[in-house]
Design a protein around this motif. Structure first.
Motif, PDB file in Angstrom:
ATOM      1  N   ALA A 118      -7.335  -0.297   2.836  1.00 35.88           N
ATOM      2  CA  ALA A 118      -6.592  -0.915   1.744  1.00 35.88           C
ATOM      3  C   ALA A 118      -5.800  -2.127   2.222  1.00 35.88           C
ATOM      4  CB  ALA A 118      -5.657   0.104   1.103  1.00 35.88           C
ATOM      5  N   MET A 119      -5.232  -2.042   3.420  1.00 32.34           N
ATOM      6  CA  MET A 119      -4.507  -3.184   3.969  1.00 32.34           C
ATOM      7  C   MET A 119      -5.440  -4.362   4.219  1.00 32.34           C
ATOM      8  SD  MET A 119      -1.256  -2.687   4.116  1.00 32.34           S
ATOM      9  CE  MET A 119      -0.903  -4.118   5.143  1.00 32.34           C
TER      10      MET A 119
ATOM     11  N   LYS B  74      -0.044  -4.661  -7.910  1.00 34.43           N
ATOM     12  CA  LYS B  74       0.891  -4.942  -6.818  1.00 34.43           C
ATOM     13  C   LYS B  74       1.004  -3.814  -5.805  1.00 34.43           C
ATOM     14  CE  LYS B  74       2.140  -9.065  -7.975  1.00 34.43           C
ATOM     15  NZ  LYS B  74       1.728 -10.198  -7.101  1.00 34.43           N
ATOM     16  N   ILE B  75       0.562  -2.614  -6.164  1.00 30.95           N
ATOM     17  CA  ILE B  75       0.598  -1.481  -5.237  1.00 30.95           C
ATOM     18  C   ILE B  75      -0.723  -0.736  -5.341  1.00 30.95           C
ATOM     19  CG2 ILE B  75       1.731   0.677  -4.572  1.00 30.95           C
ATOM     20  CD1 ILE B  75       4.300  -0.386  -5.834  1.00 30.95           C
ATOM     21  N   LEU B  76      -1.359  -0.494  -4.196  1.00 28.22           N
ATOM     22  CA  LEU B  76      -2.575   0.306  -4.130  1.00 28.22           C
ATOM     23  C   LEU B  76      -2.200   1.684  -3.601  1.00 28.22           C
ATOM     24  CD1 LEU B  76      -5.051  -2.248  -2.472  1.00 28.22           C
ATOM     25  CD2 LEU B  76      -4.728  -1.797  -4.921  1.00 28.22           C
TER      26      LEU B  76
ATOM     27  N   GLY C 267       0.076   0.134   8.213  1.00 23.16           N
ATOM     28  CA  GLY C 267       0.663  -0.862   7.316  1.00 23.16           C
ATOM     29  C   GLY C 267       1.180  -0.361   5.985  1.00 23.16           C
ATOM     30  N   ALA C 268       1.195   0.947   5.752  1.00 20.36           N
ATOM     31  CA  ALA C 268       1.700   1.462   4.479  1.00 20.36           C
ATOM     32  C   ALA C 268       3.190   1.156   4.322  1.00 20.36           C
ATOM     33  CB  ALA C 268       1.475   2.968   4.384  1.00 20.36           C
ATOM     34  N   THR C 269       3.576   0.795   3.126  1.00 22.58           N
ATOM     35  CA  THR C 269       4.983   0.585   2.800  1.00 22.58           C
ATOM     36  C   THR C 269       5.598   1.849   2.219  1.00 22.58           C
ATOM     37  OG1 THR C 269       4.655  -1.771   2.383  1.00 22.58           O
ATOM     38  CG2 THR C 269       6.597  -0.758   1.372  1.00 22.58           C
TER      39      THR C 269
ATOM     40  N   VAL D 230       0.840  -1.196   0.000  1.00 27.65           N
ATOM     41  CA  VAL D 230       0.000   0.000   0.000  1.00 27.65           C
ATOM     42  C   VAL D 230       0.870   1.240   0.000  1.00 27.65           C
ATOM     43  CG1 VAL D 230      -1.643   1.355   1.362  1.00 27.65           C
ATOM     44  CG2 VAL D 230      -1.983  -1.117   1.084  1.00 27.65           C
ATOM     45  N   MET D 231       0.512   2.186  -0.857  1.00 29.37           N
ATOM     46  CA  MET D 231       1.179   3.484  -0.949  1.00 29.37           C
ATOM     47  C   MET D 231       0.209   4.536  -0.416  1.00 29.37           C
ATOM     48  SD  MET D 231       2.643   5.463  -4.337  1.00 29.37           S
ATOM     49  CE  MET D 231       4.261   4.659  -4.286  1.00 29.37           C
TER      50      MET D 231
END
Length: 284
Positions: A272-273, A262-264, A61-63, A27-28
């Motif tokens: 989103a997570m 692959k990325i939201l 949980g954002a990356t 997640v972005m």
């Protein structure tokens, strides 16, 4: 359709020597520094507010933390380079200092902003124009050797929703991305993420056609990022507002993950997570 020039298949990103595995979607989080974003609740007005939001995004949980200082809503006014830098750089510097674990993305189509953002502590570049709005962007990315998100757009943020037309929206998006990838490859860029550009020079019908056929973009064998969060694609279809578009956003994020995203890229990290976890629990 242009000949596809494939990069080496990638399912990881190299962030300053550390590999980020995208086999499980990430997640972005959107950290919006513009005063005129279409979604007013996302507007961030100070360094302290940016740090508070970033802390919450990371806890949820954002990356990635995607920092933007230029509104790209349809019809948005131009922002001077100096003003964009003034908005972005202090936030990047402070987040990099306080949250060294955060992976910071600079959302800009300007090479100068991208370069200064990376030097201030960011790790990757998110360009809505795939280098078409600044001819120096590809060379800059090649020199910096950082991951690059390359998005499809028709027109500019000012003009993109003025009667966008395609022969076949999927074929035209693939053709555009293939041509830009072929050029980007000459600058020795290694980590590339593709974004089909939902809402950027596309009607509602174009957007839903792209989503329905999103899996076809797997032909590039590159990671895909999608951004539906509270956009007109959601709230106009549901005849509501951006403020009430979270549930619709969640539905489209779910569909996108089942088709290979692959990325939201989202305003609402927690929800989103949950999508990522639930879709990842599917068997068979």
């Amino acid at each position: 359709m242009a000949e596809i020039n494939f990069f080496e298949a990638k399912h990881t990103l190299n962030i300053k020597g550390k590999l980020v595995d995208l086999s499980m979607p990430k997640v972005m989080a959107i950290l919006n520094l513009t005063p005129d974003s279409f979604y007013s609740d996302s507007r961030t007005k100070s360094i302290d507010e940016a740090l508070t939001k970033t802390e919450q995004f990371l806890k949820e949980g954002a990356t990635f933390i995607d920092i933007g200082g230029y509104s790209t809503r349809p019809g948005a006014d131009d922002v001077a380079v100096g003003e964009e830098l003034k908005r972005i750089l202090p936030i990047v510097e402070n987040i990099a200092l306080k949250f060294p674990e955060a992976i910071i993305s600079v959302d800009t189509f300007r090479a100068e902003v991208a370069e200064q953002g990376i030097k201030a502590g960011a790790h990757l570049i998110n360009d809505i124009s795939a280098g078409t709005l600044d001819e120096a962007m590809f060379e800059t990315v090649g020199n910096l050797q950082v991951p690059y998100i390359m998005m499809h757009i028709q027109g500019t943020p000012k003009t993109m929703q003025q009667n966008p037309v395609y022969d076949d929206v999927l074929v035209d998006v693939i053709d555009f991305l293939a041509q830009r990838l072929a050029l980007l490859k000459t600058f020795n860029v290694h980590d590339v993420i593709l974004d089909p550009g939902f809402g950027f020079g596309k009607t509602l019908e174009h957007n839903f056609t792209l989503l329905n056929r999103l899996a076809d973009l797997k032909l590039f064998d590159l990671p895909l990022v999608v951004g539906f969060s509270r956009k007109g694609m959601v709230y106009k279809t549901l005849e509501t507002t951006a403020d009430n578009a979270l549930n619709g956003t969640t539905v489209l994020n779910t569909i996108a993950l089942t088709k290979g995203a692959k990325i939201l890229r989202v305003h609402d990290v927690k929800e989103a997570m949950e999508v990522v976890k639930l879709v990842g629990s599917l068997v068979g």
